[in-house]
Write a protein that holds these residues in place. Structure first.
Motif, PDB file in Angstrom:
ATOM      1  N   ALA A   1       0.794  -1.079  -0.057  1.00 14.48           N
ATOM      2  CA  ALA A   1      -0.055   0.304   0.217  1.00 14.48           C
ATOM      3  C   ALA A   1       0.844   1.081  -0.008  1.00 14.48           C
ATOM      4  O   ALA A   1       0.320   2.329   0.224  1.00 14.48           O
ATOM      5  CB  ALA A   1      -1.013   0.111   1.160  1.00 14.48           C
ATOM      6  N   ALA A   2       2.225   0.780  -0.279  1.00 18.10           N
ATOM      7  CA  ALA A   2       3.107   2.279  -0.010  1.00 18.10           C
ATOM      8  C   ALA A   2       2.694   3.139  -1.074  1.00 18.10           C
ATOM      9  O   ALA A   2       3.079   4.479  -0.827  1.00 18.10           O
ATOM     10  CB  ALA A   2       4.602   1.669  -0.209  1.00 18.10           C
ATOM     11  N   ASP A   3       2.524   3.050  -2.262  1.00 21.17           N
ATOM     12  CA  ASP A   3       2.091   4.087  -3.414  1.00 21.17           C
ATOM     13  C   ASP A   3       0.757   4.751  -3.301  1.00 21.17           C
ATOM     14  O   ASP A   3       0.248   5.338  -3.905  1.00 21.17           O
ATOM     15  CB  ASP A   3       2.507   3.411  -4.705  1.00 21.17           C
ATOM     16  CG  ASP A   3       1.326   2.498  -5.075  1.00 21.17           C
ATOM     17  OD1 ASP A   3       0.609   2.154  -4.356  1.00 21.17           O
ATOM     18  OD2 ASP A   3       1.588   2.001  -6.290  1.00 21.17           O
ATOM     19  N   GLY A   4       0.050   4.297  -2.258  1.00 27.92           N
ATOM     20  CA  GLY A   4      -1.480   4.985  -1.949  1.00 27.92           C
ATOM     21  C   GLY A   4      -2.429   4.330  -2.742  1.00 27.92           C
ATOM     22  O   GLY A   4      -3.653   4.751  -2.615  1.00 27.92           O
ATOM     23  N   PHE A   5      -2.279   3.196  -3.098  1.00 25.40           N
ATOM     24  CA  PHE A   5      -3.327   2.400  -3.850  1.00 25.40           C
ATOM     25  C   PHE A   5      -3.405   1.101  -3.630  1.00 25.40           C
ATOM     26  O   PHE A   5      -2.399   0.210  -3.155  1.00 25.40           O
ATOM     27  CB  PHE A   5      -3.201   2.333  -5.550  1.00 25.40           C
ATOM     28  CG  PHE A   5      -3.511   3.665  -6.170  1.00 25.40           C
ATOM     29  CD1 PHE A   5      -4.822   3.587  -7.171  1.00 25.40           C
ATOM     30  CD2 PHE A   5      -2.911   4.793  -6.366  1.00 25.40           C
ATOM     31  CE1 PHE A   5      -5.331   4.698  -7.497  1.00 25.40           C
ATOM     32  CE2 PHE A   5      -3.448   5.766  -6.738  1.00 25.40           C
ATOM     33  CZ  PHE A   5      -4.945   6.035  -7.410  1.00 25.40           C
ATOM     34  N   THR A   6      -4.408   0.384  -3.196  1.00 27.67           N
ATOM     35  CA  THR A   6      -4.761  -1.187  -2.834  1.00 27.67           C
ATOM     36  C   THR A   6      -5.737  -1.783  -3.832  1.00 27.67           C
ATOM     37  O   THR A   6      -5.212  -2.178  -4.941  1.00 27.67           O
ATOM     38  CB  THR A   6      -5.159  -0.991  -1.398  1.00 27.67           C
ATOM     39  OG1 THR A   6      -6.621  -0.502  -1.391  1.00 27.67           O
ATOM     40  CG2 THR A   6      -4.365  -0.567  -0.381  1.00 27.67           C
ATOM     41  N   ILE A   7      -7.122  -1.738  -3.646  1.00 32.08           N
ATOM     42  CA  ILE A   7      -7.660  -2.368  -4.427  1.00 32.08           C
ATOM     43  C   ILE A   7      -8.311  -1.890  -5.923  1.00 32.08           C
ATOM     44  O   ILE A   7      -9.230  -2.333  -6.502  1.00 32.08           O
ATOM     45  CB  ILE A   7      -9.101  -2.881  -3.854  1.00 32.08           C
ATOM     46  CG1 ILE A   7     -10.119  -1.890  -3.144  1.00 32.08           C
ATOM     47  CG2 ILE A   7      -8.765  -4.017  -2.635  1.00 32.08           C
ATOM     48  CD1 ILE A   7     -11.273  -2.457  -2.437  1.00 32.08           C
TER      49      ILE A   7
ATOM     50  N   SER B   1      -3.432  -0.577 -10.390  1.00 29.45           N
ATOM     51  CA  SER B   1      -3.572  -0.931 -11.868  1.00 29.45           C
ATOM     52  C   SER B   1      -2.806  -2.013 -11.940  1.00 29.45           C
ATOM     53  O   SER B   1      -2.909  -2.781 -13.091  1.00 29.45           O
ATOM     54  CB  SER B   1      -2.859   0.212 -12.521  1.00 29.45           C
ATOM     55  OG  SER B   1      -1.526   0.696 -12.281  1.00 29.45           O
ATOM     56  N   ASP B   2      -2.036  -2.504 -11.112  1.00 31.36           N
ATOM     57  CA  ASP B   2      -1.216  -3.610 -10.830  1.00 31.36           C
ATOM     58  C   ASP B   2      -2.259  -4.794 -10.440  1.00 31.36           C
ATOM     59  O   ASP B   2      -2.384  -4.686  -9.215  1.00 31.36           O
ATOM     60  CB  ASP B   2       0.105  -3.726 -10.071  1.00 31.36           C
ATOM     61  CG  ASP B   2       0.939  -4.853 -10.078  1.00 31.36           C
ATOM     62  OD1 ASP B   2       0.338  -6.145  -9.703  1.00 31.36           O
ATOM     63  OD2 ASP B   2       2.026  -4.930 -10.369  1.00 31.36           O
ATOM     64  N   ASP B   3      -2.425  -5.884 -11.368  1.00 33.89           N
ATOM     65  CA  ASP B   3      -3.531  -6.805 -11.134  1.00 33.89           C
ATOM     66  C   ASP B   3      -2.964  -7.655  -9.841  1.00 33.89           C
ATOM     67  O   ASP B   3      -3.683  -8.280  -9.048  1.00 33.89           O
ATOM     68  CB  ASP B   3      -3.681  -7.728 -12.211  1.00 33.89           C
ATOM     69  CG  ASP B   3      -4.282  -7.077 -13.444  1.00 33.89           C
ATOM     70  OD1 ASP B   3      -5.105  -5.948 -13.139  1.00 33.89           O
ATOM     71  OD2 ASP B   3      -4.368  -7.596 -14.428  1.00 33.89           O
ATOM     72  N   GLY B   4      -1.294  -7.932  -9.693  1.00 31.23           N
ATOM     73  CA  GLY B   4      -1.101  -8.749  -8.784  1.00 31.23           C
ATOM     74  C   GLY B   4      -1.249  -7.908  -7.314  1.00 31.23           C
ATOM     75  O   GLY B   4      -1.874  -8.805  -6.473  1.00 31.23           O
ATOM     76  N   ILE B   5      -0.881  -6.577  -7.183  1.00 33.23           N
ATOM     77  CA  ILE B   5      -1.307  -6.044  -5.860  1.00 33.23           C
ATOM     78  C   ILE B   5      -2.521  -6.077  -5.776  1.00 33.23           C
ATOM     79  O   ILE B   5      -3.125  -6.145  -4.742  1.00 33.23           O
ATOM     80  CB  ILE B   5      -0.570  -4.511  -6.130  1.00 33.23           C
ATOM     81  CG1 ILE B   5       1.032  -4.626  -6.205  1.00 33.23           C
ATOM     82  CG2 ILE B   5      -1.015  -3.799  -4.924  1.00 33.23           C
ATOM     83  CD1 ILE B   5       1.673  -3.523  -6.388  1.00 33.23           C
TER      84      ILE B   5
ATOM     85  N   GLU C   1     -14.648  -0.748  -8.339  1.00 32.58           N
ATOM     86  CA  GLU C   1     -15.891  -1.571  -8.355  1.00 32.58           C
ATOM     87  C   GLU C   1     -15.621  -2.874  -8.766  1.00 32.58           C
ATOM     88  O   GLU C   1     -16.342  -3.764  -7.873  1.00 32.58           O
ATOM     89  CB  GLU C   1     -16.861  -0.736  -9.535  1.00 32.58           C
ATOM     90  CG  GLU C   1     -18.298  -1.508  -9.737  1.00 32.58           C
ATOM     91  CD  GLU C   1     -19.108  -0.860 -10.654  1.00 32.58           C
ATOM     92  OE1 GLU C   1     -20.344  -0.254 -10.164  1.00 32.58           O
ATOM     93  OE2 GLU C   1     -18.874  -0.698 -11.997  1.00 32.58           O
ATOM     94  N   ASP C   2     -14.944  -3.444  -9.575  1.00 30.83           N
ATOM     95  CA  ASP C   2     -14.668  -4.642  -9.745  1.00 30.83           C
ATOM     96  C   ASP C   2     -14.289  -5.451  -8.591  1.00 30.83           C
ATOM     97  O   ASP C   2     -14.502  -6.420  -8.208  1.00 30.83           O
ATOM     98  CB  ASP C   2     -13.686  -4.815 -11.150  1.00 30.83           C
ATOM     99  CG  ASP C   2     -13.370  -6.222 -11.298  1.00 30.83           C
ATOM    100  OD1 ASP C   2     -14.232  -7.230 -11.934  1.00 30.83           O
ATOM    101  OD2 ASP C   2     -12.308  -6.571 -10.947  1.00 30.83           O
ATOM    102  N   SER C   3     -13.258  -4.788  -7.960  1.00 30.34           N
ATOM    103  CA  SER C   3     -12.574  -5.448  -6.785  1.00 30.34           C
ATOM    104  C   SER C   3     -13.796  -5.426  -5.645  1.00 30.34           C
ATOM    105  O   SER C   3     -13.439  -6.488  -4.850  1.00 30.34           O
ATOM    106  CB  SER C   3     -11.552  -4.385  -6.219  1.00 30.34           C
ATOM    107  OG  SER C   3     -10.453  -4.461  -7.309  1.00 30.34           O
TER     108      SER C   3
END
Length: 416
Positions: free
Chosen positions: A139-145, A148-152, A203-205
Motif C-alpha cells: 500500500a506504499a504508493d497509496g493504492f490497494t484494491i 493498476s497492477d493486477d497482482g497488487i 467497483e470490480d474489486s
C-alpha cells in the motif's frame, strides 16, 4: 441532593410532555462500537517494528500505550467500566494475535482473533471488523484494491474476502452481526489525468470481495468514502458519490464519517437523504479540525445535530454507531471515555427533546415558536438526567471518572 436535582429535572421535562424514564430506557439500549485503534495509535500487532502509512498519521507520544492485545484489552476494560451502557468493539485486521509469526494480510484467518472473540463473549458484547488496507509495503504508493497492477490488486481483494469471513465468524460466535467496513486510502496527491479507470477497478474489486453470500445475521458489509486524505489531497477513488451509488446498487451499508467531509458540511443533513436509498448506515463519529479528521469527539453542535436527526426521524434502529479517532497527545483511555460519554450525552439530549410539540408547531408554520422552543431546550436540566443515568448504570458521575483514569495511569500505564 442528587435525587432532588433529578426529580426536579424530571418534572420540568414532564411539563413539556417528555417522559424522562422512557428516554433513559431507550438510551440504555443503544450500543456504541469503540475503536480499538485509539488504544495503540493505529499500530496493530503484526510486528514490533510496524510503522504507519497509507494515509494514516497519529500525533503525540503520551506514555502508556498498549503494546500487545492483552494490554489493549485491559485498557478497554477500564474504559468500558467508565462508559454507561453496554457497548461493542471495532477491530482492525492488523490487531490479530499472530504469536510472533509473520502472517501476511491475505493469509489471516479467524483463529488469529480467537482471543478477541473469547474476550467479547465473556463480556456479552459484539465485535465489528475492518480490513486493514494501509501500513503495508503493497500500500506504499497509496493504492490497494483500485491499483493498476493486477497482482497488487489481487492481494488486497483476497484480504477483503478473508476479512468478510472473519467478520461473519465473529458474528456467528457472538450472536450479533458484525459490521465489516471497507475503507481504502486509494487516491492521488496531485491532479490525475484519469479519474474513471481507478473507479472502475474499485467497483470490480468490491464486487469480487462481496461475491460470496454471507448471512446478514452474521455479517453486514459497509463501504466508507472520504473527501481527501494524506497523500490523496487531489483525488480519492472512493468518494462519497462513488460509494453512495455503489451502496444503493449492491445493497450495502453506507458509512458516513463525520470527519470525512468539507469542514462546512455536516453529515446530519445527509442521514435522511441517504437512508431513503439504503437500508442501513454505519456512522463513524469523529471530529474534523481544519484538514485533520480524527480528533476526540466533543459535545459540539455537529454531534448534537447528528443525534437530533437520528432521534427525531426514528432512525436509531437503522444506524450502527461507532467512533473513529486517534489522539496520542492525551491519555488514550481518557480519549475513549470522553468521546463515548459525549456521544451518549448528545443522544440523551436528543431523546429529551419535546419532538412532537416541535413537529406540530412546524406543521402549523409557527416558525417563531419552533425557534423559541429549540433555544429554550438548550438550557433544560439534561445534566441532572445524565448524572442519574450514570448512577443507574453503575458508572462514575460527573468528573469522578477522571480520578479512576489517573489511578489507572499510575498503577498500570506508567509501568509500560
Amino acid at each position: 441532593m442528587a435525587d432532588t436535582a433529578f426529580h426536579s429535572a424530571r418534572q420540568r421535562y414532564a411539563d413539556l410532555g417528555v417522559d424522562v424514564d422512557a428516554a433513559l430506557s431507550r438510551l440504555a439500549g443503544i450500543s456504541i462500537s469503540l475503536h480499538c485503534w485509539q488504544g495503540d495509535d493505529v499500530t496493530g500487532f503484526e510486528s514490533s517494528s510496524q510503522s504507519l502509512g497509507g494515509g494514516i498519521a497519529v500525533t503525540g507520544s503520551y506514555p502508556g500505550k498498549a503494546r500487545n492485545p492483552a494490554e489493549l484489552r485491559e485498557d478497554l476494560d477500564k474504559a468500558l467500566s467508565l462508559i454507561p451502557g453496554s457497548h461493542r468493539l471495532n477491530l482492525h485486521a492488523s490487531y490479530g494475535e499472530f504469536g510472533g509469526v509473520k502472517v501476511d494480510r491475505d493469509q489471516i484467518d479467524v483463529s488469529h482473533f480467537a482471543g478477541w472473540i473469547d474476550w467479547a463473549r465473556s463480556r456479552r458484547m459484539g465485535l465489528d471488523f475492518n480490513p486493514t488496507f494501509f501500513s503495508h509495503p503493497l500500500a506504499a504508493d497509496g493504492f490497494t484494491i483500485a491499483h493498476s497492477d493486477d497482482g497488487i490488486r489481487g492481494f488486497w481483494v483476497r484480504h477483503g474476502q478473508i476479512c468478510r469471513k472473519i467478520g461473519a465468524a465473529m458474528g456467528a460466535a457472538l450472536g450479533s452481526p458484525t459490521v465489516t467496513n471497507v475503507w481504502i486510502p486509494d487516491g492521488y496527491k496531485d491532479t490525475p489525468v484519469d479519474r474513471l479507470a481507478p473507479r472502475r477497478r474499485l467497483e470490480d474489486s468490491l464486487d469480487r470481495i462481496f461475491a460470496e453470500p454471507l448471512s446478514p445475521a452474521h455479517n453486514l458489509d459497509a463501504v466508507e468514502p472520504k473527501l481527501f486524505g494524506l497523500g490523496s489531497e487531489s483525488y480519492v477513488v472512493g468518494s462519497h458519490e462513488f460509494y453512495l451509488g455503489y451502496a444503493i446498487r449492491r445493497g450495502k451499508l453506507m458509512c458516513l464519517d463525520a470527519g470525512h467531509y468539507h469542514p462546512t458540511e455536516t453529515i446530519a443533513d445527509k442521514l435522511t437523504s441517504v437512508l431513503m436509498s439504503v437500508d442501513r448506515v454505519l456512522l463513524h463519529v469523529s471530529r474534523g479540525v481544519r484538514w485533520d479528521s480524527d480528533h476526540v469527539v466533543t459535545l459540539n453542535e455537529e454531534l448534537l445535530a447528528i443525534s437530533h436527526e437520528l432521534v427525531r426521524n426514528d432512525l436509531l434502529g437503522r444506524v450502527h454507531i461507532g467512533m473513529d479517532y486517534f489522539d496520542a497527545s492525551i491519555n488514550r483511555v481518557a480519549a475513549w471515555v470522553i468521546g463515548a460519554r459525549n456521544v451518549l450525552k448528545s443522544l440523551l439530549i436528543a431523546l429529551l427533546e419535546p419532538t412532537e410539540r416541535l413537529r406540530q408547531v412546524e406543521l402549523n408554520r409557527d416558525l417563531t415558536a419552533r425557534l423559541a422552543i429549540l433555544e429554550e431546550c438548550k438550557s433544560l436540566p439534561w445534566g441532572a438526567v445524565w448524572d442519574e443515568y450514570c448512577r443507574r448504570q453503575s458508572t462514575p458521575v460527573g468528573q469522578s471518572w477522571l480520578d479512576e483514569v489517573r489511578a489507572y495511569e499510575q498503577l498500570v500505564l506508567s509501568k509500560r
